[in-house]
Design a protein around this motif. Structure first.
Motif, PDB file in Angstrom:
ATOM      1  N   TYR A 175       1.048  -1.682   0.227  1.00 40.23           N
ATOM      2  CA  TYR A 175      -0.463  -0.026  -0.325  1.00 40.23           C
ATOM      3  C   TYR A 175       0.811   1.326   0.190  1.00 40.23           C
ATOM      4  O   TYR A 175       2.122   0.912   0.474  1.00 40.23           O
ATOM      5  CB  TYR A 175      -1.080  -0.318   1.545  1.00 40.23           C
ATOM      6  N   ASP A 176      -0.024   1.997  -0.116  1.00 39.44           N
ATOM      7  CA  ASP A 176       1.307   3.710  -0.373  1.00 39.44           C
ATOM      8  C   ASP A 176       1.158   4.008   1.993  1.00 39.44           C
ATOM      9  O   ASP A 176       0.358   3.375   2.292  1.00 39.44           O
ATOM     10  CB  ASP A 176      -0.302   5.135  -0.655  1.00 39.44           C
TER      11      ASP A 176
ATOM     12  N   HIS B  78      -8.887   1.124   5.955  1.00 38.97           N
ATOM     13  CA  HIS B  78      -9.289   1.584   3.995  1.00 38.97           C
ATOM     14  C   HIS B  78     -10.795   1.876   4.652  1.00 38.97           C
ATOM     15  O   HIS B  78     -11.494   0.731   5.390  1.00 38.97           O
ATOM     16  CB  HIS B  78      -8.832   0.125   3.505  1.00 38.97           C
TER      17      HIS B  78
ATOM     18  N   ILE C 288      -8.898   2.335  -5.151  1.00 42.65           N
ATOM     19  CA  ILE C 288      -8.071   2.646  -4.556  1.00 42.65           C
ATOM     20  C   ILE C 288      -7.342   2.795  -6.664  1.00 42.65           C
ATOM     21  O   ILE C 288      -7.401   2.686  -7.256  1.00 42.65           O
ATOM     22  CB  ILE C 288      -7.362   1.221  -4.086  1.00 42.65           C
ATOM     23  N   HIS C 289      -6.241   3.821  -6.054  1.00 41.96           N
ATOM     24  CA  HIS C 289      -5.488   3.568  -7.316  1.00 41.96           C
ATOM     25  C   HIS C 289      -4.928   2.151  -6.977  1.00 41.96           C
ATOM     26  O   HIS C 289      -3.423   2.429  -6.692  1.00 41.96           O
ATOM     27  CB  HIS C 289      -5.036   4.998  -7.833  1.00 41.96           C
TER      28      HIS C 289
ATOM     29  N   ASP D 167      -1.096   0.570  -8.677  1.00 39.66           N
ATOM     30  CA  ASP D 167      -0.392   1.612  -9.083  1.00 39.66           C
ATOM     31  C   ASP D 167       0.868   0.530  -9.747  1.00 39.66           C
ATOM     32  O   ASP D 167       2.126   1.249 -10.920  1.00 39.66           O
ATOM     33  CB  ASP D 167       1.578   1.949  -7.806  1.00 39.66           C
TER      34      ASP D 167
ATOM     35  N   ASP E  49      -8.438   3.403 -11.812  1.00 34.69           N
ATOM     36  CA  ASP E  49      -8.749   3.385 -10.334  1.00 34.69           C
ATOM     37  C   ASP E  49      -9.959   2.054  -9.983  1.00 34.69           C
ATOM     38  O   ASP E  49     -10.022   1.472 -11.358  1.00 34.69           O
ATOM     39  CB  ASP E  49     -10.047   4.561 -10.133  1.00 34.69           C
TER      40      ASP E  49
ATOM     41  N   THR F 251      -2.737   2.605  -4.125  1.00 33.70           N
ATOM     42  CA  THR F 251      -2.585   3.994  -3.185  1.00 33.70           C
ATOM     43  C   THR F 251      -4.620   3.819  -2.388  1.00 33.70           C
ATOM     44  O   THR F 251      -5.152   3.752  -3.484  1.00 33.70           O
ATOM     45  CB  THR F 251      -2.515   4.503  -4.259  1.00 33.70           C
ATOM     46  N   ARG F 252      -4.193   4.510  -1.503  1.00 40.53           N
ATOM     47  CA  ARG F 252      -5.550   4.364  -1.263  1.00 40.53           C
ATOM     48  C   ARG F 252      -6.154   5.772  -1.584  1.00 40.53           C
ATOM     49  O   ARG F 252      -5.469   6.570  -1.030  1.00 40.53           O
ATOM     50  CB  ARG F 252      -5.867   4.121   0.527  1.00 40.53           C
ATOM     51  N   LEU F 253      -7.349   5.358  -2.659  1.00 45.28           N
ATOM     52  CA  LEU F 253      -7.606   7.020  -2.795  1.00 45.28           C
ATOM     53  C   LEU F 253      -8.313   7.692  -1.246  1.00 45.28           C
ATOM     54  O   LEU F 253      -8.203   9.320  -1.697  1.00 45.28           O
ATOM     55  CB  LEU F 253      -8.229   7.393  -3.857  1.00 45.28           C
TER      56      LEU F 253
ATOM     57  N   ASP G 123      -8.503  14.695  -2.232  1.00 49.24           N
ATOM     58  CA  ASP G 123      -7.020  14.441  -2.554  1.00 49.24           C
ATOM     59  C   ASP G 123      -6.423  14.510  -3.926  1.00 49.24           C
ATOM     60  O   ASP G 123      -4.966  14.022  -4.114  1.00 49.24           O
ATOM     61  CB  ASP G 123      -6.951  12.698  -1.322  1.00 49.24           C
TER      62      ASP G 123
ATOM     63  N   ALA H  12      -0.701  12.280   2.813  1.00 51.96           N
ATOM     64  CA  ALA H  12      -1.211  10.181   1.874  1.00 51.96           C
ATOM     65  C   ALA H  12      -2.464   9.505   3.324  1.00 51.96           C
ATOM     66  O   ALA H  12      -3.014   9.734   3.851  1.00 51.96           O
ATOM     67  CB  ALA H  12       0.135   8.848   3.144  1.00 51.96           C
TER      68      ALA H  12
END
Lengths: 380, 643
Positions: free
Chosen positions: A259-260, A284, A299-300, A302, A328, A344-346, A366, A373
């Motif tokens: 994760y981020d 989350h 989420i994105h 990556d 996403d 990455t959690r948005l 965001d 973050a």
């Protein structure tokens, strides 16, 4: 995984039909605060529609659909990582049919078997308050269980709608007032019934005669009940068995995602990203508990997008509604099938239902700032 | 100090423990042997009663369950149950309303990452306030709504007890979830090993549940159903189970020695905590077996002692993220002693609550021993409080002192010299004031009239004040001198009374000045008058240079300037000079040109610098082949004319 929007909507509609029935039934009980007579008088209006052929068909269909889809949802789960609301929904939902069966049999099936049996409120209340109080406890439990199950479902569906901001202040009090008033009505009319049993011999005779009729068919009714319970029990065991088998099968295939913020989670292959987050205590956001409605868990991706399950129709619809970006995904729908996934959690973990009602506000926050973050921010 | 405190606590608690048995204390004329025989007989009777309870309990339980079933399976039972459900719904509705607002903040708090245990503590307090408010709302709404119904007899009591039980369970869970934080290592508030947290939480919940059930259920059995034996047996089973669990916990969670990685040498063996804790559990259980009334006090005492044992680890846990080098143990020490003190106070409060008698009424009761005990308790409290204040003041001053103390004792005075003087003074004054206050209030707490003492002290103080006017003047003048920073230790001053010397010592009344020739003057501040401090900031030094009349002034000026620049560049003498040496023609006398040279240095350094300057100027003049003015006047006489 939910098979799709159609299944989800079918479950919702059947639930709404059942909720409408329960509401009218409880509303009728509420009138008991005034008197038993008023309760009987309003019965035709409130309960009558459900007694017609179409009403019965609709009710039966809704009940069977809802139960079947609920069991299907259990069997389709991949883990026990659920929110507390979900656990409550599951347990209460599973408990409802066996507890309620008795009441249905006594009021409806008994009427079918012995047509001269009249299942009036007075009759049922007399049974509950005087002749067989054990059933009363069961019914009181079931009122609370059914209502909490229904209200939780209704709430978690409505709270995501933009409409909620206007009707929320009205719906919430009603959700709590209906069972409370119904129970008060039950208690008040119960007192009246006990009083009547003691002071009105003719009414008492009527009740005992009626009771005699139903006692005659008890064995028949019991056999029917047992059959239904056996069928239901085996279906339930089947659903749970499928779930357990799936969990056991995937047990030896661990995957890891990152994760981020340097966090990482490990779990069985085939779990959704959100389930991995929950199993690993990673903050989350998930407002609708993995029903794919709210979009707060998005989420994105990556890295490793190909190692995630492809988008289904629910995810497409929700992502479009919240104006999500190209890479996403919904964490509750994207299942991890391979290694090398980084996401990455948005939305911050404290995102609430407003994030589902007004997605653009939370995107702007965001995506433009891009700074802190999500989920790792210190509390204000 | 902490050992003293611990001893005090234990003393206070043992006093408190004797307090519940005023009858025992009052019968002072009985011999110890008689008393212990009585206690033994009492214990025997109690154990026999317990055995009787256990023997008769099954029958009573059967009767009780029949009764319960019968009363439940009736209109009354249904009504009570309906009302209970309504109450729970009302409570849940109220709490739900609260959570519609509070849930998002709670999620935000939980999702914040706490880097240090201190942040975790802050997060924990926030969680506690949110969760606790929700819980309180639920309880208040439930119990409040119960007033709205007309209850069947005896049922309301049952329902309120059930609500309170629910409150205890939920509150215990809130506390356990915040303190032990199972599954959330960052938010944990106690030093426990991560893999044991879930077990610890489960065990804590079980023990609390057992104790709560053991308190409420037998009470209800006795009052509503009158089942005395069943109640006794229930209580016995619940408390025995809780004691066993605690015993297991003592060995399971505190038995392992903490192993720190990288330390080769085994730590010195210490008395195992687990054993002490187990002893405490056994002791409380034994006291409960002997005398149920004293058990509450004993349990409180045991909890206090256990906390005192573990408090050091608990407090220092919050600073565990600090490395050993930067770690400054002053704050934790203060917190530790405050925590010890608060634990004892809470223990005493709990004892008072357990005795169910306000302390004031206890004090009015007849037993003189009890009264003395209470008063000694008061004095101990005062001593603890004074100790706390003293530690705070002392550690603060000591910490400051050690920070500003010059590394080398022989170094000159630095800018902190004043604090170096004032802080020890402050420390002594604080100690004197604290001791005087402690003595006076202890006397008062012991019931000795201190008003005459104070009045006498006032009169004597007045008389002394007149007599010691000069002393007071000195002290007050001294305070002002120090506050205005007129001089510091090591500075060279001249007083108005024409006494000069370097300040060697500053006391409450006098300043000691060391004259440069050696004598030490003790000057009272009152006699100091105008102070001329020659050790401040800078000094200008001037000297004359008489040269023959025929030298070139410009050349000399340049030479002096060159010398000045050289001196500035010198590594030894250069740093002392603030403004370099310069010289200029100052006066022309017959046969002499007088040059005046000037430079600025740090205070006290002018003499060295001047000597160095003269030496260098001299050699420069020699190199230029110029001598100093010889001081001889050349008298020109007219040549004698030839006759």
């Amino acid at each position: 995984m939910y098979a799709g929007t159609a299944v989800r909507n079918l479950r919702l509609v059947s639930g709404l039909v059942l909720m409408a029935f329960v509401t009218s039934h409880l509303a009728n009980l509420t009138i008991g605060i005034h008197s038993l007579t008023a309760m009987e008088a309003w019965r035709a209006t409130l309960m009558g529609p459900w007694r017609t052929g179409a009403g019965q068909l609709l009710l039966l269909g809704a009940a069977c659909t809802h139960i079947a889809l609920g069991l299907y949802a259990i069997s389709a789960r991949r883990s026990l990582a659920m929110s507390r609301t979900d656990v409550a929904q599951l347990v209460l939902g599973l408990l409802t049919p066996p507890l309620l069966l008795n009441h249905v049999v006594a009021t409806y099936i008994a009427g079918q078997v012995t047509p001269e049996f009249d299942s009036t409120y007075g009759m049922m209340l007399a049974i509950y308050w005087s002749f067989a109080p054990g059933y009363a406890f069961q019914q009181l439990f079931v009122v609370v269980i059914v209502w909490v199950h229904g209200a939780l479902g209704l709430y978690s569906w409505l709270v995501l709608k933009p409409l909620w901001r206007r009707i929320g202040g009205l719906v919430l009090p009603v959700l709590f007032a209906v069972p409370i008033l119904a129970l008060v009505g039950f208690a008040e009319s119960g007192k009246e019934v006990l009083d009547k049993l003691a002071n009105d011999p003719s009414w008492k005779t009527h009740i005992t005669d009626n009771l005699g009729r139903i006692v005659k068919v008890t064995s028949q009714l019991d056999a029917f009940q047992t059959q239904v319970l056996v069928v239901y029990g085996s279906l339930m065991l089947l659903a749970i068995g499928v779930l357990a088998a799936r969990m056991l099968r995937d047990r030896l295939k661990p995957v890891r995602i990152s994760y981020d913020g340097g966090l990482s989670a490990q779990g069985r292959r085939g779990l959704s990203v959100l389930e991995l987050s929950r199993l690993n205590d990673i903050p989350h956001a998930h407002v609708c508990s993995a029903r794919g409605r709210c979009g707060t868990c998005r989420i994105h991706v990556d890295a490793g997008a190909q190692a995630l399950s492809p988008r289904n129709d629910i995810e497409h619809a929700t992502l479009a509604r919240v104006h999500a970006g190209e890479g996403d995904r919904l964490a509750c729908q994207a299942r991890v099938l391979g290694a090398g996934v980084a996401v990455t959690r948005l939305l911050p973990a404290y995102a609430d239902a407003s994030a589902a009602r007004l997605p653009q506000d939370w995107i702007a926050d965001d995506r433009i700032a891009g700074g802190p973050a999500p989920g790792g921010e210190p509390a204000p | 100090m902490s050992r003293l405190l611990r001893a005090l606590c234990v003393a206070a608690l043992s006093l408190a423990a004797t307090a519940p048995a005023p009858a025992l204390a009052a019968s002072g004329d009985q011999s110890v042997a008689e008393w212990s025989m009585g206690a033994l007989a009492h214990t025997k009777a109690r154990i026999e009663a317990l055995a009787g309870d256990l023997a008769q309990a099954p029958g009573e339980f059967r009767k009780l369950s029949d009764q319960t079933r019968k009363s439940l399976m009736s209109g009354t039972g249904v009504r009570g149950f309906t009302y209970l459900l309504i109450l729970l719904l009302v409570g849940s509705a109220t709490e739900w309303l609260f959570w519609t607002y509070a849930y998002a903040p709670l999620r935000a708090i939980l999702s914040a990452s706490a880097q240090t245990p201190r942040q975790a503590l802050r997060v924990g307090l926030r969680r506690l306030s949110l969760l606790g408010s929700g819980l309180m709302l639920f309880t208040v709404a439930t119990i409040g709504a119960s007033a709205a119904f007309s209850w069947p007899p005896g049922v309301q009591e049952l329902v309120v007890a059930a609500t309170l039980l629910l409150l205890i369970f939920r509150f215990a869970w809130v506390v356990v979830a915040i303190v032990v934080a199972p599954g959330r290592a960052q938010l944990r508030l106690v030093p426990v090993e991560p893999q044991t947290t879930r077990w610890l939480a489960a065990l804590a919940m079980t023990v609390v549940s057992l104790l709560a059930l053991g308190h409420f259920v037998p009470d209800l059995m006795e009052r509503i159903a009158g089942a005395r034996h069943a109640a006794g047996a229930f209580r016995f089973i619940a408390i025995t189970a809780a004691a066993l669990l605690l015993l297991i916990a003592a060995f399971a969670f505190f038995g392992r020695p903490r192993r720190s990685a990288g330390v080769l040498r085994a730590p010195a063996p210490r008395f195992p905590k687990s054993f002490v804790l187990a002893l405490l559990v056994v002791a409380v259980y034994a006291i409960w077996l002997m005398n149920a009334a004293a058990a509450a006090i004993a349990a409180i005492a045991a909890v206090v002692i256990a906390l005192q044992i573990g408090l050091r680890d608990l407090v220092f846990f919050f600073w565990q993220d600090k490395a050993a080098g930067e770690f400054d143990p002053v704050l934790p020490s203060i917190v530790l002693s405050a925590a010890r003190f608060i634990v004892v106070l809470l223990g005493l409060g709990a004892c008072a609550m357990a005795l169910d008698t306000p302390l004031a009424r206890l004090a009015e009761s007849g037993s003189p021993l009890l009264r003395v005990g209470l008063r000694v308790l008061g004095v101990a409290t005062l001593a603890l409080l004074t100790n706390l204040v003293w530690i705070t003041v002392r550690t603060a001053i000591d910490q400051r002192l050690s920070r500003i103390k010059p590394a080398d004792a022989h170094e000159g005075p630095n800018e902190n010299a004043r604090l170096l003087t004032l802080l020890p003074l402050l420390r002594v004054s604080a100690a004197v004031i604290l001791v005087v206050m402690l003595v006076l209030s202890s006397l008062w707490a012991l019931g000795i009239e201190i008003t005459p003492l104070l009045a006498g002290a006032g009169v004597i103080g007045l008389a002394l004040g007149f007599g010691a006017q000069a002393l007071v003047r000195d002290v007050i003048a001294g305070i002002f001198f120090l506050a205005e920073d007129a001089f510091r230790v090591g500075e060279y001053i001249e007083s108005g009374a024409n006494i000069k010397g370097a300040v060697e010592r500053i006391t409450l009344r006098t300043v000691a000045l060391r004259h440069h020739n050696g004598p030490l003057h003790f000057v009272p501040y009152g006699a100091l008058g105008t102070v001329r401090n020659t050790s401040r900031d800078w000094v200008i030094e001037k000297f004359n240079l008489p040269l023959p009349i025929d030298v070139d002034s410009e050349k000399i000026r340049k030479m002096v300037k060159k010398v000045g620049e050289d001196m500035m560049a010198d590594p030894d003498i250069g740093p002392l000079i603030l403004e370099p040496l310069k010289g200029k023609l100052y006066r022309i006398d017959p046969g002499v040109k007088i040059f005046r040279c000037k430079f600025r240095t740090a205070p006290g350094k002018q003499f060295d610098v001047r000597a160095q300057a003269l030496k260098r100027i001299e050699s420069a003049l020699m190199a230029m082949k110029i001598g100093f003015a010889d001081g001889t006047q050349t008298v020109l006489l007219p040549a004698p004319t030839a006759p």
